[in-house]
Design a protein around this motif. Structure first.
Motif, PDB file in Angstrom:
ATOM      1  N   SER A 191     -82.424 -27.336  45.367  1.00  0.00           N
ATOM      2  CA  SER A 191     -82.072 -28.300  46.415  1.00  0.00           C
ATOM      3  C   SER A 191     -81.843 -29.667  45.784  1.00  0.00           C
ATOM      4  O   SER A 191     -82.318 -29.949  44.678  1.00  0.00           O
ATOM      5  N   GLN A 192     -81.125 -30.503  46.501  1.00  0.00           N
ATOM      6  CA  GLN A 192     -80.838 -31.837  45.977  1.00  0.00           C
ATOM      7  C   GLN A 192     -82.115 -32.662  45.863  1.00  0.00           C
ATOM      8  O   GLN A 192     -82.291 -33.421  44.897  1.00  0.00           O
ATOM      9  N   SER A 193     -83.030 -32.496  46.808  1.00  0.00           N
ATOM     10  CA  SER A 193     -84.265 -33.273  46.769  1.00  0.00           C
ATOM     11  C   SER A 193     -85.114 -32.879  45.557  1.00  0.00           C
ATOM     12  O   SER A 193     -85.719 -33.736  44.892  1.00  0.00           O
ATOM     13  N   THR A 194     -85.157 -31.587  45.257  1.00  0.00           N
ATOM     14  CA  THR A 194     -85.912 -31.139  44.080  1.00  0.00           C
ATOM     15  C   THR A 194     -85.285 -31.669  42.805  1.00  0.00           C
ATOM     16  O   THR A 194     -85.982 -32.087  41.869  1.00  0.00           O
ATOM     17  N   GLN A 195     -83.965 -31.670  42.766  1.00  0.00           N
ATOM     18  CA  GLN A 195     -83.259 -32.181  41.584  1.00  0.00           C
ATOM     19  C   GLN A 195     -83.540 -33.672  41.391  1.00  0.00           C
ATOM     20  O   GLN A 195     -83.799 -34.128  40.265  1.00  0.00           O
ATOM     21  N   VAL A 196     -83.514 -34.435  42.497  1.00  0.00           N
ATOM     22  CA  VAL A 196     -83.785 -35.877  42.410  1.00  0.00           C
ATOM     23  C   VAL A 196     -85.213 -36.120  41.941  1.00  0.00           C
ATOM     24  O   VAL A 196     -85.466 -36.968  41.071  1.00  0.00           O
ATOM     25  N   ARG A 197     -86.139 -35.379  42.489  1.00  0.00           N
ATOM     26  CA  ARG A 197     -87.539 -35.537  42.093  1.00  0.00           C
ATOM     27  C   ARG A 197     -87.736 -35.192  40.619  1.00  0.00           C
ATOM     28  O   ARG A 197     -88.459 -35.872  39.892  1.00  0.00           O
ATOM     29  N   PHE A 198     -87.071 -34.141  40.155  1.00  0.00           N
ATOM     30  CA  PHE A 198     -87.190 -33.746  38.754  1.00  0.00           C
ATOM     31  C   PHE A 198     -86.623 -34.835  37.843  1.00  0.00           C
ATOM     32  O   PHE A 198     -87.197 -35.142  36.788  1.00  0.00           O
ATOM     33  N   ASN A 199     -85.503 -35.416  38.235  1.00  0.00           N
ATOM     34  CA  ASN A 199     -84.900 -36.492  37.435  1.00  0.00           C
ATOM     35  C   ASN A 199     -85.840 -37.694  37.346  1.00  0.00           C
ATOM     36  O   ASN A 199     -85.934 -38.350  36.298  1.00  0.00           O
ATOM     37  N   GLU A 200     -86.547 -37.987  38.447  1.00  0.00           N
ATOM     38  CA  GLU A 200     -87.498 -39.101  38.440  1.00  0.00           C
ATOM     39  C   GLU A 200     -88.662 -38.804  37.485  1.00  0.00           C
ATOM     40  O   GLU A 200     -89.106 -39.681  36.735  1.00  0.00           O
ATOM     41  N   ILE A 201     -89.149 -37.556  37.521  1.00  0.00           N
ATOM     42  CA  ILE A 201     -90.238 -37.157  36.620  1.00  0.00           C
ATOM     43  C   ILE A 201     -89.789 -37.283  35.165  1.00  0.00           C
ATOM     44  O   ILE A 201     -90.524 -37.776  34.301  1.00  0.00           O
ATOM     45  N   ALA A 202     -88.552 -36.845  34.881  1.00  0.00           N
ATOM     46  CA  ALA A 202     -88.023 -36.921  33.522  1.00  0.00           C
ATOM     47  C   ALA A 202     -87.927 -38.369  33.064  1.00  0.00           C
ATOM     48  O   ALA A 202     -88.247 -38.703  31.910  1.00  0.00           O
ATOM     49  N   HIS A 203     -87.518 -39.259  33.973  1.00  0.00           N
ATOM     50  CA  HIS A 203     -87.395 -40.678  33.625  1.00  0.00           C
ATOM     51  C   HIS A 203     -88.764 -41.282  33.319  1.00  0.00           C
ATOM     52  O   HIS A 203     -88.929 -42.028  32.340  1.00  0.00           O
ATOM     53  N   LEU A 204     -89.753 -40.952  34.147  1.00  0.00           N
ATOM     54  CA  LEU A 204     -91.114 -41.462  33.926  1.00  0.00           C
ATOM     55  C   LEU A 204     -91.711 -40.914  32.629  1.00  0.00           C
ATOM     56  O   LEU A 204     -92.535 -41.580  31.983  1.00  0.00           O
ATOM     57  N   ALA A 205     -91.285 -39.715  32.234  1.00  0.00           N
ATOM     58  CA  ALA A 205     -91.794 -39.103  31.002  1.00  0.00           C
ATOM     59  C   ALA A 205     -91.059 -39.617  29.766  1.00  0.00           C
ATOM     60  O   ALA A 205     -91.356 -39.178  28.651  1.00  0.00           O
ATOM     61  N   GLY A 206     -90.110 -40.532  29.973  1.00  0.00           N
ATOM     62  CA  GLY A 206     -89.370 -41.100  28.849  1.00  0.00           C
ATOM     63  C   GLY A 206     -88.295 -40.192  28.303  1.00  0.00           C
ATOM     64  O   GLY A 206     -87.869 -40.334  27.143  1.00  0.00           O
ATOM     65  N   ILE A 207     -87.831 -39.237  29.094  1.00  0.00           N
ATOM     66  CA  ILE A 207     -86.761 -38.324  28.661  1.00  0.00           C
ATOM     67  C   ILE A 207     -85.423 -38.957  29.002  1.00  0.00           C
ATOM     68  O   ILE A 207     -85.118 -39.193  30.175  1.00  0.00           O
ATOM     69  N   ASN A 208     -84.631 -39.240  27.987  1.00  0.00           N
ATOM     70  CA  ASN A 208     -83.341 -39.916  28.183  1.00  0.00           C
ATOM     71  C   ASN A 208     -82.156 -39.000  27.880  1.00  0.00           C
ATOM     72  O   ASN A 208     -81.067 -39.478  27.562  1.00  0.00           O
ATOM     73  N   SER A 209     -82.367 -37.721  27.955  1.00  0.00           N
ATOM     74  CA  SER A 209     -81.295 -36.775  27.636  1.00  0.00           C
ATOM     75  C   SER A 209     -80.143 -36.887  28.630  1.00  0.00           C
ATOM     76  O   SER A 209     -80.354 -37.064  29.834  1.00  0.00           O
ATOM     77  N   GLN A 210     -78.929 -36.805  28.107  1.00  0.00           N
ATOM     78  CA  GLN A 210     -77.736 -36.833  28.948  1.00  0.00           C
ATOM     79  C   GLN A 210     -77.285 -35.427  29.344  1.00  0.00           C
ATOM     80  O   GLN A 210     -76.326 -35.265  30.092  1.00  0.00           O
TER      81      GLN A 210
END
Length: 666
Positions: A336-355
């Motif tokens: 779902s789009q909401s799960t994808q958005v939440r995952f992207n936020e978690i990745a950002h907080l974890a310092g993951i900058n992968s493109q």
């Protein structure tokens, strides 16, 4: 009124230079001249005082002419003023014309359908036979289904393009394709029969969606101009009840059909697990008509591309459960789009900058699985956070499984990088494989030392596959590397010291002995061929025959006089610079006069197919498959289409590679 028989056809005067007169016969009846349209037999005034405007106007309305021909009737002055589209718009079918008449216009019985004068700018002639051959060539070259000639859309297109072309049935176009196949086969056979050097054979198994099996046999060689060639020879449909032993019969029949028994150098199989009996039968047949060099050590080879594919399969099978978890993880994030958005936020907080973007793999493409694993590793931190804070997420990996994924992805990266280099090589001569395969060998030795039981066991299984390949191909790989002037023996010494350690010197001596033994065989063959060709038909022939034993004795004893051979001379000279672009075929073409015997050996070794892989092909798992439109055909026409496509493709740059035309991948 005079009878029609009193009409006299007049020869066209030199003054009748208008293109219009290509479509009219000028006849005289009594004192009156007529212009008779050769399309509809309508009579118009043909007097020299009447001009040609009325004739052009008639042709503009004549339904028998094509749009293209109409544009040819316009004078240069009028052509500039009038848009051809406007002219074309005046040509149409009668409102009462039926669909059947539209597809099959009627012709006058006395009209020569196979050859009608047309104004195609150069006054060319339409030929039904020539057009039919062109249609067959088009079908072969581009892999179109034979049934296209029965499609209404094609018939409409062909009729509008050229009304004089008669639609042909499927069976007729099959006959035309067979004629092209036979003609092209004779051309290829002539080339192979007159080739001075040896020829290599590749054997590749194919299949179809209905589980039928086929074998594709292709020749590989370097010609006298030092150009690398590959020609499909046969595409054989195997009997459903065939056993692997029958493969030797298929190959031997191919050798006999193409008269290659005395020219064959080596056979490359697409699988590392070919029955030894198959090879022994072929060797036995070969020994009856030609010499098998250095006891057949170079005769049986395996495809490097298929070895790499088998290594990938071993990895993916061992990691099947872990890969399934990763698929589930990616699928959950993308659910779902909401799960994808939440995952992207978690990745950002974890310092993951992968493109990179998480993607699910394709089950038919191993490379896509590698990409999925590589991308998932970059988001490992986000997946671990999701595992600890989202109770609905049930596809998470343990820390140990993440570690396995990291190692296996590293294994796959090496294999895929090398596979990409192989498939992207436009001129895959045998010298390009040694260093790459040695790198894999060294890495496998290191991977087997891993303390983790799962990873060391996986590496051991991969190495077992590799060793089976290496035992068959290492000598050819090493000799090909020696024949690369940028490396010579030094590259063998460098890699063997890393691979074999304390026993490296013995292994290097084996290679050195093998290349010298091979050169001796070429020297002997060259001496015998030289004698036969130089003195055949001469008045000294009988005397020369009596001295053949002496010539052999002289050759053998001269080998022990420490004379400098081509190989000694070649190896003693400095290494060729490795900087800049280098074409090994150009090198040997230039240096043939300097190393006459060694160059013969180099031509055959470098032309050996060390990998059965189409250039620019995607690295896919599974057996190559023929397209569904080909699988239902008669075996003879299937072979004709497959082989003729390969032969015609060498004549044009517009055709697509074979793998894109006739194949699907399972």
């Amino acid at each position: 009124m005079m009878d029609e028989s009193n009409e006299i056809i007049l020869q066209k005067s030199k003054r009748l230079t208008s293109v219009v007169w290509n479509y009219f016969e000028r006849v005289r009846k009594a004192d009156v001249c007529y212009a008779v349209c050769i399309q509809c037999n309508k009579k118009l005034s043909g007097s020299s005082n009447s001009g040609t405007t009325h004739l052009r106007n008639h042709l503009m309305r004549c339904l028998k002419r094509t749009n293209h021909d109409m544009s040819q009737l316009l004078t240069p002055k009028r052509r500039k003023k009038e848009n051809p589209v406007t002219v074309a718009a005046t040509i149409n079918f009668d409102e009462g014309q039926t669909k059947e008449e539209y597809l099959r216009p009627k012709f006058d019985q006395d009209q020569r359908r196979d050859e009608v004068v047309l104004s195609r700018g150069s006054g060319g002639r339409f030929s039904q036979e020539r057009s039919q051959v062109d249609l067959a060539r088009m079908i072969i070259l581009h892999g179109y289904p034979l049934a296209m000639v029965d499609h209404v859309g094609f018939k409409v297109f062909a009729r509008n393009l050229q009304p004089l072309f008669e639609a042909v049935p499927n069976s007729t176009i099959e006959d035309s394709c067979m004629e092209i196949y036979i003609r092209e086969k004779q051309r290829v056979q002539h080339t192979l029969n007159h080739l001075y050097g040896k020829i290599n054979l590749s054997v590749e198994m194919w299949s179809s969606r209905d589980n039928a099996n086929y074998v594709c046999l292709a020749s590989h060689y370097i010609d006298e101009e030092w150009r690398l060639h590959r020609n499909v020879l046969n595409f054989i449909t195997l009997d459903p009840s065939h056993t692997e032993d029958m493969l030797s019969e298929v190959i031997i029949r191919c050798l006999i059909e193409w008269s290659l028994e005395s020219k064959l150098f080596a056979v490359t199989f697409d699988s590392c697990s070919v029955n030894e009996e198959v090879v022994l039968r072929i060797k036995d047949h070969m020994s009856q008509s030609s010499q098998i060099l250095i006891n057949g050590q170079l005769f049986e080879l395996k495809s490097a591309a298929h070895l790499l594919n088998s290594l990938v399969e071993v990895c993916l099978e061992a990691m099947r459960d872990v890969i399934q978890k990763i698929r589930g993880s990616v699928r959950y994030v993308k659910s779902s789009q909401s799960t994808q958005v939440r995952f992207n936020e978690i990745a950002h907080l974890a310092g993951i900058n992968s493109q990179k973007i998480l993607v699910l793999d394709s089950l038919v493409n191993s490379n896509s699985t590698f990409v999925m694993l590589e991308t998932a590793l970059e988001y490992k931190g986000a997946f671990c956070h999701l595992r600890d804070h989202d109770h609905r997420f049930d596809s998470s990996l343990t820390d140990e499984e993440w570690e396995w994924t990291r190692y296996v992805t590293g294994y796959l990266k090496l294999v895929f990088d090398i596979a990409s280099d192989f498939s992207g090589n436009k001129c895959p001569t045998a010298n390009v494989y040694f260093a790459e395969m040695c790198d894999i060998h060294i890495q496998l030795i290191e991977w087997c030392k891993n303390q983790d039981n799962f990873l060391s066991s996986l590496a051991a299984n991969m190495k077992a596959k590799f060793d089976e390949y290496w035992n068959k191909c290492s000598l050819v790989l090493a000799i090909a590397a020696i024949l690369d002037p940028r490396f010579k023996m030094k590259l063998v010494e460098y890699y063997y010291s890393k691979i074999y350690g304390s026993t490296a010197l013995d292994r290097i001596k084996e290679v050195s002995h093998g290349v010298k033994e091979l050169l001796d065989a070429y020297s002997m063959c060259s001496a015998i061929v030289g004698e036969d060709s130089s003195f055949s038909g001469s008045s000294l022939g009988h005397t020369r025959d009596r001295l053949k034993g002496f010539d052999k004795f002289l050759h053998e004893t001269s080998q022990n006089l420490n004379t400098t051979s081509d190989l000694d001379k070649y190896l003693s000279e400095p290494i060729f610079p490795r900087s800049g672009e280098f074409n090994i075929l150009n090198y040997w073409k230039v240096h043939t006069p300097r190393y006459p015997i060694l160059s013969l050996m180099a031509r055959d070794i470098l032309g050996t197919p060390m990998s059965i892989c189409a250039p620019d092909s995607t690295f896919n798992s599974g057996t190559p498959m023929i397209a569904e439109s080909q699988s239902s055909l008669n075996p003879d026409i299937r072979q004709a289409l497959f082989c003729a496509h390969d032969w015609l493709s060498t004549e044009t740059e517009e055709s697509l590679p074979l793998s894109r035309q006739y194949t699907q991948t399972l």
